[in-house]
Design a protein around this motif. Structure first.
Motif, PDB file in Angstrom:
ATOM      1  N   VAL A 170      70.874  -2.695  44.535  1.00  0.00           N
ATOM      2  CA  VAL A 170      70.681  -1.941  41.936  1.00  0.00           C
ATOM      3  C   VAL A 170      71.137  -3.840  42.415  1.00  0.00           C
ATOM      4  O   VAL A 170      71.729  -3.656  42.428  1.00  0.00           O
ATOM      5  CB  VAL A 170      71.753  -1.257  41.870  1.00  0.00           C
ATOM      6  CG1 VAL A 170      71.823  -1.009  40.511  1.00  0.00           C
ATOM      7  CG2 VAL A 170      71.725  -0.116  42.526  1.00  0.00           C
ATOM      8  N   SER A 171      69.692  -3.886  41.341  1.00  0.00           N
ATOM      9  CA  SER A 171      69.733  -5.171  40.837  1.00  0.00           C
ATOM     10  C   SER A 171      69.723  -5.178  39.096  1.00  0.00           C
ATOM     11  O   SER A 171      70.325  -3.898  38.697  1.00  0.00           O
ATOM     12  CB  SER A 171      68.451  -5.953  40.739  1.00  0.00           C
ATOM     13  OG  SER A 171      67.289  -5.079  40.261  1.00  0.00           O
ATOM     14  N   ASP A 220      67.798  -6.286  37.241  1.00  0.00           N
ATOM     15  CA  ASP A 220      66.107  -5.355  36.223  1.00  0.00           C
ATOM     16  C   ASP A 220      66.784  -4.000  36.400  1.00  0.00           C
ATOM     17  O   ASP A 220      65.836  -3.772  35.842  1.00  0.00           O
ATOM     18  CB  ASP A 220      65.658  -5.976  37.451  1.00  0.00           C
ATOM     19  CG  ASP A 220      65.384  -7.742  37.123  1.00  0.00           C
ATOM     20  OD1 ASP A 220      65.778  -8.200  36.056  1.00  0.00           O
ATOM     21  OD2 ASP A 220      64.945  -7.830  37.987  1.00  0.00           O
ATOM     22  N   ASP A 221      67.153  -3.181  37.069  1.00  0.00           N
ATOM     23  CA  ASP A 221      67.933  -1.825  37.118  1.00  0.00           C
ATOM     24  C   ASP A 221      68.454  -1.770  36.252  1.00  0.00           C
ATOM     25  O   ASP A 221      68.132  -0.444  35.979  1.00  0.00           O
ATOM     26  CB  ASP A 221      68.026  -1.104  38.429  1.00  0.00           C
ATOM     27  CG  ASP A 221      66.954  -1.599  39.414  1.00  0.00           C
ATOM     28  OD1 ASP A 221      66.440  -1.687  39.457  1.00  0.00           O
ATOM     29  OD2 ASP A 221      67.878  -2.187  40.718  1.00  0.00           O
ATOM     30  N   LYS A 279      63.146   0.985  30.709  1.00  0.00           N
ATOM     31  CA  LYS A 279      63.833   1.004  31.975  1.00  0.00           C
ATOM     32  C   LYS A 279      62.884   2.503  32.237  1.00  0.00           C
ATOM     33  O   LYS A 279      62.791   2.907  33.502  1.00  0.00           O
ATOM     34  CB  LYS A 279      64.960   0.874  32.420  1.00  0.00           C
ATOM     35  CG  LYS A 279      65.420  -0.475  31.851  1.00  0.00           C
ATOM     36  CD  LYS A 279      64.431  -1.390  33.053  1.00  0.00           C
ATOM     37  CE  LYS A 279      65.571  -2.870  32.584  1.00  0.00           C
ATOM     38  NZ  LYS A 279      65.029  -4.055  33.609  1.00  0.00           N
ATOM     39  N   TYR A 280      63.374   3.670  31.611  1.00  0.00           N
ATOM     40  CA  TYR A 280      63.553   5.173  32.555  1.00  0.00           C
ATOM     41  C   TYR A 280      62.256   5.686  32.595  1.00  0.00           C
ATOM     42  O   TYR A 280      61.895   6.371  33.104  1.00  0.00           O
ATOM     43  CB  TYR A 280      64.587   5.890  32.170  1.00  0.00           C
ATOM     44  CG  TYR A 280      66.147   5.754  32.358  1.00  0.00           C
ATOM     45  CD1 TYR A 280      66.354   5.446  33.667  1.00  0.00           C
ATOM     46  CD2 TYR A 280      67.096   5.695  31.694  1.00  0.00           C
ATOM     47  CE1 TYR A 280      67.586   4.800  34.208  1.00  0.00           C
ATOM     48  CE2 TYR A 280      68.739   5.172  31.595  1.00  0.00           C
ATOM     49  CZ  TYR A 280      68.575   5.373  33.214  1.00  0.00           C
ATOM     50  OH  TYR A 280      70.084   5.169  33.751  1.00  0.00           O
TER      51      TYR A 280
END
Length: 550
Positions: A149-150, A152-153, A330-331
């Motif tokens: 997990v970064s 950016d996520d 994001k989603y």
């Protein structure tokens, strides 16, 4: 950055290469082969310093180097003037080196077998992963994970990211800080309501720092058997130190870190004491950071919160409108849609990151069930209440009950729209129209909310002379708001409320809501007609009716 396991593997490989090179150096024959005539000439020149005879060759040592000639080509008469030594083919050093190689390979194979079988020895000898738990629980191991997990996520955590970037840089470049005399924080406490992404943030820190990540929940330390919780804590920290630099993440730390005193719980206190001891036992060079998460910081023991244990506190709040937009983008990145993300962000006041993920997923599932090629705002309207409050089926109502329900909901939606309260759509089955929120409100905003909660009862009383029991939830919320206004916010007639202050405010707001509903009777009637036909109405539609009629 290599982990300690990679470092150990590199050490084993390096040791094996060195041993092979040493063996090669000792076993390699560096002498130069010569003919019989060349050997005779060297002997005649008296330049030979040493003669060594082996089973296959005769070696001649001179100032120019080593030379060899087959034993079958020479005769003893050639060496009458020299002291001849007999070479020993079984050099003891060679045997020693072979034994070292065998032992090294044996220990390496033993470690591999131990890891496969889950066998662990004490930390003072050769050990695999450190055991977790007791024999009753079965043999299990503390294992680190490399987070995928970064940052950016994760959307909407720009402020939090700034707070944690320094810790990431410290783990990547410790020399920079140590040379300046600064030490790495021992602990970071993430504080915030459920669902805001505290665990994901900790994983993102581990991913950015490229270090092993150890995850444990606070509840996993609580044991029936005295002493086992403390052992779990010790094992966890030992594993992290062996694989330093690393991050330990303890989720819901309040399960083990509650204030001591009062109710007696020897096991929990022993576990907490072990946690305090382990955090105190960190050395500046240990390279281990403890990241913990809680939504109840007020219940944590003061010894756990003092500087030197959790040096830094990061508050993760519910996302703002702009942050909700970022999270939704994001989603929605891989989902076909025809949406204005700002509209969805406006209709999700009070949603956390987890709720937004669930909302997008439910809307996507709905669009698939309806065989639509793209998600639209209508899909979000239909699933929003399901995500917020759960799916509730409207009970079967007779004609009279339905008429009361329509009037009740028409009044609420009209008042909510008139005061521009945050909502997008009302359905006849809605229990709540607008989400509750702990955002700071001024007195006027709270009074608007009170009028909306009391509007349904007021409208039914005006039209039918009575109201139904479905008003119980709205009335309860109204009483709670009035109580906070008087007791907590100092918004009554005086800072210290009188005994009948709450009743006075509630009755005044009810009467004002009645007066407003009488003035908006035309709007209420038009909304009722739409609800009777469609059983739902949007805020935009009510706005148009207000503009046309009032």
């Amino acid at each position: 950055m290599l982990t300690s396991k990679n470092n150990r593997l590199a050490l084993y490989v390096s040791a094996g290469v060195i041993i092979v090179l040493i063996l090669f150096a000792f076993l390699r024959d560096n002498s130069e082969a010569i003919t019989l005539s060349e050997a005779t000439m060297i002997l005649k020149e008296k330049s030979v310093k040493k003669v060594v005879v082996s089973k296959e060759y005769v070696y001649l040592k001179t100032d120019d180097g080593y030379f060899k000639i087959a034993s079958s080509q020479v005769t003893p008469k050639m060496f009458v003037d020299y002291k001849v030594e007999v070479g020993n083919d079984s050099n003891i050093l060679v045997y020693i080196l072979f034994i070292v190689v065998i032992l090294g390979l044996g220990s390496l194979l033993l470690r591999i077998w131990q890891k496969k079988e889950g066998i662990t020895l004490s930390t003072k000898g050769i050990s695999g992963d450190i055991p977790l738990g007791s024999s009753q629980e079965g043999i299990s191991s503390i294992k680190s994970t490399n987070s995928d997990v970064s940052f950016d996520d994760i959307g909407g955590i720009s402020d939090v990211k700034i707070e944690l970037e320094e810790i990431i840089d410290f783990m990547k470049n410790p020399k920079r800080y140590k040379s300046f005399g600064a030490r790495m924080p021992r602990g970071v406490l993430l504080v915030g309501p459920p669902g805001v992404g505290k665990t994901m943030i900790a994983k993102a820190v581990a991913h950015a720092a490229e270090v092993p990540f150890y995850y444990q929940s606070g509840a996993s330390f609580v044991q029936i058997y005295v002493g086992m919780g403390a052992k779990r804590v010790h094992d966890l920290f030992s594993a992290a130190k062996k694989n330093a630099p690393s991050i330990i993440f303890i989720d819901e730390i309040d399960a083990v870190g509650k204030k001591r005193g009062g109710e007696r719980n020897d096991e929990r206190e022993a576990t907490l004491n072990q946690l305090l001891t382990e955090m105190d036992g960190f050395e500046g060079s240990s390279g281990v950071i403890v990241v913990a998460a809680t939504n109840k910081i007020e219940v944590l023991d003061s010894a756990l919160l003092r500087a030197g244990r959790f040096d830094r506190r990061v508050f993760v709040e519910l996302p703002t409108k702009r942050e909700r937009e970022s999270i939704l983008m994001k989603y929605l990145a891989k989902i076909p849609h025809e949406l204005d993300v700002k509209v969805v962000a406006n209709m999700t006041v009070g949603f956390n990151g987890a709720s937004l993920a669930a909302l997008v997923n439910e809307a996507a599932l709905l669009s698939l069930r309806q065989n639509d090629f793209h998600m639209t705002i209508e899909h979000f309207h239909q699933v929003r209440d399901k995500v917020m409050y759960g799916k509730k089926k409207l009970k079967m109502l007779n004609d009279k009950q339905k008429a009361y329900r329509i009037t009740y909901q028409a009044a609420k939606v009209s008042i909510a729209t008139y005061f521009d309260l945050p909502f997008e759509k009302l359905m006849l089955s809605n229990e709540k129209l607008t989400p509750s929120s702990d955002e700071p409100f001024i007195k006027e905003e709270l009074e608007f909310r009170l009028k909306m909660l009391l509007a349904g009862m007021a409208a039914c009383d005006i039209k039918y002379g009575e109201h139904s029991s479905s008003a119980v939830n709205d009335l309860s919320d109204a009483k709670e708001i009035v109580s906070k206004m008087c007791r907590d916010y100092g918004m009554g007639s005086s800072l210290i409320p009188s005994s009948d202050e709450e009743r006075t405010i509630l009755e005044r707001q009810y009467n004002e809501a009645k007066e407003l509903l009488v003035a908006m009777s035309g709007v209420i009637k038009a909304v009722e007609e739409i609800l009777l036909e469609r059983e739902s109405i949007t805020k935009e539609s009510v706005k148009k009716l207000i503009d046309e009629i009032l």
